[in-house]
Design a protein around this motif. Structure first.
Motif, PDB file in Angstrom:
ATOM      1  N   ASN A  53       0.797  -1.233   0.000  1.00 33.76           N
ATOM      2  CA  ASN A  53       0.000   0.000   0.000  1.00 33.76           C
ATOM      3  C   ASN A  53       0.828   1.280   0.000  1.00 33.76           C
ATOM      4  OD1 ASN A  53      -1.845  -2.033   1.982  1.00 33.76           O
ATOM      5  ND2 ASN A  53      -2.890  -1.088   0.266  1.00 33.76           N
ATOM      6  N   VAL A  54       1.652   1.433  -1.027  1.00 35.32           N
ATOM      7  CA  VAL A  54       2.413   2.671  -1.181  1.00 35.32           C
ATOM      8  C   VAL A  54       1.476   3.755  -1.700  1.00 35.32           C
ATOM      9  CG1 VAL A  54       4.336   3.787  -2.374  1.00 35.32           C
ATOM     10  CG2 VAL A  54       4.548   1.417  -1.612  1.00 35.32           C
ATOM     11  N   THR A  55       1.249   4.790  -0.881  1.00 35.97           N
ATOM     12  CA  THR A  55       0.257   5.819  -1.224  1.00 35.97           C
ATOM     13  C   THR A  55       0.802   7.238  -1.139  1.00 35.97           C
ATOM     14  OG1 THR A  55      -0.519   5.853   1.074  1.00 35.97           O
ATOM     15  CG2 THR A  55      -1.696   4.395  -0.460  1.00 35.97           C
ATOM     16  N   ASN A  56       2.081   7.413  -0.771  1.00 35.13           N
ATOM     17  CA  ASN A  56       2.611   8.770  -0.624  1.00 35.13           C
ATOM     18  C   ASN A  56       4.111   8.796  -0.875  1.00 35.13           C
ATOM     19  OD1 ASN A  56       4.136   8.522   2.080  1.00 35.13           O
ATOM     20  ND2 ASN A  56       2.096   7.693   2.551  1.00 35.13           N
ATOM     21  N   ILE A  57       4.649   9.997  -1.053  1.00 37.01           N
ATOM     22  CA  ILE A  57       6.046  10.160  -1.453  1.00 37.01           C
ATOM     23  C   ILE A  57       7.016   9.752  -0.347  1.00 37.01           C
ATOM     24  CG2 ILE A  57       6.260  12.578  -0.749  1.00 37.01           C
ATOM     25  CD1 ILE A  57       7.699  10.904  -3.943  1.00 37.01           C
ATOM     26  N   GLU A  58       6.638   9.928   0.914  1.00 29.92           N
ATOM     27  CA  GLU A  58       7.550   9.554   1.996  1.00 29.92           C
ATOM     28  C   GLU A  58       7.733   8.040   2.070  1.00 29.92           C
ATOM     29  OE1 GLU A  58       9.452  11.531   3.751  1.00 29.92           O
ATOM     30  OE2 GLU A  58       8.611  13.276   2.709  1.00 29.92           O
ATOM     31  N   THR A  59       6.668   7.291   1.765  1.00 25.12           N
ATOM     32  CA  THR A  59       6.785   5.828   1.711  1.00 25.12           C
ATOM     33  C   THR A  59       7.666   5.411   0.537  1.00 25.12           C
ATOM     34  OG1 THR A  59       4.579   5.628   2.676  1.00 25.12           O
ATOM     35  CG2 THR A  59       5.478   3.669   1.639  1.00 25.12           C
ATOM     36  N   VAL A  60       7.534   6.127  -0.572  1.00 25.24           N
ATOM     37  CA  VAL A  60       8.403   5.869  -1.725  1.00 25.24           C
ATOM     38  C   VAL A  60       9.867   6.082  -1.332  1.00 25.24           C
ATOM     39  CG1 VAL A  60       9.078   6.682  -4.022  1.00 25.24           C
ATOM     40  CG2 VAL A  60       6.657   6.419  -3.457  1.00 25.24           C
ATOM     41  N   LYS A  61      10.142   7.176  -0.619  1.00 22.62           N
ATOM     42  CA  LYS A  61      11.515   7.464  -0.186  1.00 22.62           C
ATOM     43  C   LYS A  61      12.048   6.344   0.719  1.00 22.62           C
ATOM     44  CE  LYS A  61      11.265  12.530  -0.378  1.00 22.62           C
ATOM     45  NZ  LYS A  61      11.244  13.796   0.420  1.00 22.62           N
ATOM     46  N   PHE A  62      11.206   5.862   1.616  1.00 24.30           N
ATOM     47  CA  PHE A  62      11.635   4.807   2.540  1.00 24.30           C
ATOM     48  C   PHE A  62      12.019   3.542   1.774  1.00 24.30           C
ATOM     49  CE2 PHE A  62      10.701   0.999   5.013  1.00 24.30           C
ATOM     50  CZ  PHE A  62      11.534   1.193   6.113  1.00 24.30           C
ATOM     51  N   TYR A  63      11.139   3.089   0.890  1.00 24.36           N
ATOM     52  CA  TYR A  63      11.401   1.835   0.181  1.00 24.36           C
ATOM     53  C   TYR A  63      12.440   1.983  -0.932  1.00 24.36           C
ATOM     54  CZ  TYR A  63       7.805  -0.670   2.717  1.00 24.36           C
ATOM     55  OH  TYR A  63       7.097  -1.284   3.713  1.00 24.36           O
ATOM     56  N   SER A  64      12.790   3.232  -1.277  1.00 23.13           N
ATOM     57  CA  SER A  64      13.848   3.433  -2.269  1.00 23.13           C
ATOM     58  C   SER A  64      15.198   2.947  -1.752  1.00 23.13           C
ATOM     59  CB  SER A  64      13.941   4.916  -2.660  1.00 23.13           C
ATOM     60  OG  SER A  64      14.445   5.695  -1.577  1.00 23.13           O
ATOM     61  N   LEU A  65      15.301   2.740  -0.448  1.00 26.87           N
ATOM     62  CA  LEU A  65      16.524   2.182   0.131  1.00 26.87           C
ATOM     63  C   LEU A  65      16.708   0.713  -0.270  1.00 26.87           C
ATOM     64  CD1 LEU A  65      16.140   3.615   3.748  1.00 26.87           C
ATOM     65  CD2 LEU A  65      17.647   4.496   1.938  1.00 26.87           C
ATOM     66  N   PHE A  66      15.596   0.076  -0.677  1.00 25.24           N
ATOM     67  CA  PHE A  66      15.622  -1.364  -0.933  1.00 25.24           C
ATOM     68  C   PHE A  66      15.188  -1.754  -2.342  1.00 25.24           C
ATOM     69  CE2 PHE A  66      14.060  -0.302   3.336  1.00 25.24           C
ATOM     70  CZ  PHE A  66      15.111  -0.765   4.121  1.00 25.24           C
ATOM     71  N   LYS A 125      11.460  15.531  -9.129  1.00 24.15           N
ATOM     72  CA  LYS A 125      11.928  16.765  -8.493  1.00 24.15           C
ATOM     73  C   LYS A 125      12.996  16.488  -7.446  1.00 24.15           C
ATOM     74  CE  LYS A 125      10.298  20.724  -5.804  1.00 24.15           C
ATOM     75  NZ  LYS A 125       9.115  21.352  -5.112  1.00 24.15           N
ATOM     76  N   ASP A 126      12.754  15.474  -6.607  1.00 22.27           N
ATOM     77  CA  ASP A 126      13.688  15.173  -5.513  1.00 22.27           C
ATOM     78  C   ASP A 126      14.775  14.182  -5.926  1.00 22.27           C
ATOM     79  OD1 ASP A 126      12.070  16.811  -4.041  1.00 22.27           O
ATOM     80  OD2 ASP A 126      11.128  15.211  -2.864  1.00 22.27           O
ATOM     81  N   GLN A 127      14.707  13.715  -7.188  1.00 18.50           N
ATOM     82  CA  GLN A 127      15.692  12.760  -7.698  1.00 18.50           C
ATOM     83  C   GLN A 127      15.824  11.546  -6.771  1.00 18.50           C
ATOM     84  OE1 GLN A 127      17.886  12.975 -10.853  1.00 18.50           O
ATOM     85  NE2 GLN A 127      15.833  13.879 -11.101  1.00 18.50           N
ATOM     86  N   ILE A 128      14.671  10.920  -6.487  1.00 13.41           N
ATOM     87  CA  ILE A 128      14.640   9.749  -5.605  1.00 13.41           C
ATOM     88  C   ILE A 128      15.068   8.525  -6.410  1.00 13.41           C
ATOM     89  CG2 ILE A 128      13.226   8.353  -4.053  1.00 13.41           C
ATOM     90  CD1 ILE A 128      11.328  10.780  -3.859  1.00 13.41           C
ATOM     91  N   LYS A 129      16.150   7.898  -5.974  1.00 12.60           N
ATOM     92  CA  LYS A 129      16.710   6.778  -6.724  1.00 12.60           C
ATOM     93  C   LYS A 129      16.745   5.516  -5.878  1.00 12.60           C
ATOM     94  CE  LYS A 129      19.551   9.875  -9.542  1.00 12.60           C
ATOM     95  NZ  LYS A 129      20.920  10.252  -9.958  1.00 12.60           N
ATOM     96  N   GLY A 130      16.681   4.385  -6.572  1.00 14.87           N
ATOM     97  CA  GLY A 130      16.755   3.097  -5.907  1.00 14.87           C
ATOM     98  C   GLY A 130      18.185   2.605  -5.819  1.00 14.87           C
ATOM     99  N   PRO A 131      18.368   1.381  -5.339  1.00 16.38           N
ATOM    100  CA  PRO A 131      19.707   0.801  -5.198  1.00 16.38           C
ATOM    101  C   PRO A 131      20.500   0.744  -6.506  1.00 16.38           C
ATOM    102  CG  PRO A 131      18.101  -0.501  -4.001  1.00 16.38           C
ATOM    103  CD  PRO A 131      17.325   0.492  -4.801  1.00 16.38           C
ATOM    104  N   SER A 132      19.812   0.689  -7.643  1.00 19.78           N
ATOM    105  CA  SER A 132      20.491   0.620  -8.935  1.00 19.78           C
ATOM    106  C   SER A 132      21.095   1.951  -9.352  1.00 19.78           C
ATOM    107  CB  SER A 132      19.500   0.174 -10.019  1.00 19.78           C
ATOM    108  OG  SER A 132      18.528   1.189 -10.232  1.00 19.78           O
TER     109      SER A 132
END
Length: 414
Positions: A119-132, A156-163
């Motif tokens: 249930n990813v519904t917001n940008i802060e959750t996206v940021k958290f799981y971007s670590l994994f 905008k925030d350039q949120i990137k994953g492990p790759s």
């Protein structure tokens, strides 16, 4: 327009091949019992992983292992073994919801996608799981406006994953919807001790229900007895808005459905995505695609919550509203490659010139064609019946034991 990855369901090798043949960019599949369609489809085994990867790599298609059920302690050794085998087979990524699966995938160096069950519904959750994880499947309850806000914020925030790549956002585009929040349901567990969250849903919500006052026995009249059975999601009529929302992956639901369903739906959405890309997307094309989609299994269509709808739309029957159905005729016996002739043993009903037929098989996939001519014992014939050995000209190869069906009109009750 950015590239939109069209993701297809694969419940078995027939559906996998149908997806590959009709333009899928990626496929997702389950292995044995640790996926959300453990009961609804045959599923693959660990031994199938190399063949799945091989077929996908040949077509430059990404492969995703769904390992998105609730995981108990006794599952952990199987999970670790499965992920190790998937990595060695060169499966692209794993779709996960349990932290143990996410951690285990990271240990073996496998790409992770976050399942809709989280249930990813917001940008802060996206940021958290971007670590994994590199890709996230958003909750099905979001509107397109909410989806677009998330994709814009990622940029905008350039949120990137492990790759090191920007996080990719995936949404559901077509197929069955559950009355529960993003698939989390306990009705089946309470009624049958069969957990939907372990892939063993008994589909209580697809049945008829009445509402009775326990004190007086008064039975309420309902306009629709199927008050918990949503219509199927369909986004092809506003696919341009889907693309504008900035998503990267469009997921087609249906690992429990037949290979001809996968073939038809993937072909329609492939055409639609390409039309949006080249500027030829139109209302006229949408009408044609909708007519095609209505031919295969569906419970009626609605747009989900993407366009801001507050309440769901419910089906008015327990089964399919498809305008066509398949009737089993027989099996393939031989293929003559020089003449491009397929030979079939008719085991039930008749086949005649002019019929539309469907051939399915683990290597063949799902191929539909019209009978233009046929022969029985090397003699031209207009019709073949049960017991006949019939040959048909065709522009694709068939295999022994491929199944032959006739496509006929299906009368749907109003």
């Amino acid at each position: 327009m950015q590239h939109i990855e069209l993701m297809a369901p694969a419940g078995n090798f027939e559906s996998l091949q149908a997806a590959l043949d009709n333009g899928a960019n990626s496929i997702y599949f389950g292995v044995e019992q640790l996926n959300m369609r453990a009961r609804a489809t045959v599923n693959f085994t660990m031994a199938d992983l190399p063949e799945i990867a091989k077929r996908c790599e040949k077509k430059h298609v990404r492969s995703y292992l769904t390992l998105n059920t609730i995981i108990y302690d006794h599952d952990l050794s199987v999970v670790k073994t499965l992920l190790k085998e998937a990595k060695e087979a060169n499966i692209t990524a794993v779709i996960a919801m349990d932290q143990a699966v996410i951690a285990s995938a990271r240990e073996v160096g496998m790409e992770v996608h976050i399942s809709t069950q989280l249930n990813v519904t917001n940008i802060e959750t996206v940021k958290f799981y971007s670590l994994f994880a590199d890709t996230m499947v958003l909750s099905r309850e979001l509107s397109l406006r909410q989806v677009k806000k998330i994709t814009e914020q990622i940029e905008k925030d350039q949120i990137k994953g492990p790759s090191g790549r920007l996080i990719e956002i995936e949404i559901f585009g077509h197929g069955a919807l559950c009355m529960a929040v993003s698939g989390k349901c306990y009705m089946s567990l309470h009624s049958y001790n069969s957990s939907a969250n372990r892939g063993a849903c008994k589909q209580n919500c697809r049945k008829k229900y009445t509402v009775i006052d326990q004190e007086t026995g008064f039975e309420m009249e309902l306009d629709n007895e199927y008050i918990m059975s949503p219509k199927d999601l369909c986004t092809i009529d506003f696919l341009d808005e889907i693309v504008d929302a900035g998503i990267t992956v469009l997921k087609i639901e249906g690992r429990g459905r037949a290979p001809e369903y996968v073939a038809k739906v993937i072909k329609c959405y492939r055409d639609a995505i390409d039309s949006v890309r080249d500027g030829s997307y139109s209302k006229e094309k949408v009408i044609t695609w909708m007519q095609e989609l209505e031919k295969v299994y569906n419970r009626g269509f609605w747009s989900g919550y993407y366009l801001g709808q507050k309440l769901g739309e419910w089906s008015n029957s327990s089964g399919s509203q498809a305008t066509q159905k398949k009737v089993y005729l027989g099996k393939g016996t031989h293929f003559y490659p020089k003449a491009n002739i397929g030979e079939f043993k008719i085991e039930a009903f008749d086949i005649k010139v002019g019929d539309t037929i469907l051939i399915t098989g683990p290597t063949t996939g799902a191929k539909e064609m019209q009978v233009t001519e046929m022969k029985i014992n090397n003699m031209n014939s207009e019709m073949a019946s049960k017991g006949d050995l019939v040959t048909l000209p065709m522009d694709f190869r068939i295999r022994p034991s491929d199944k032959l069906y006739k496509i006929v009109e299906n009368k749907v009750e109003a």
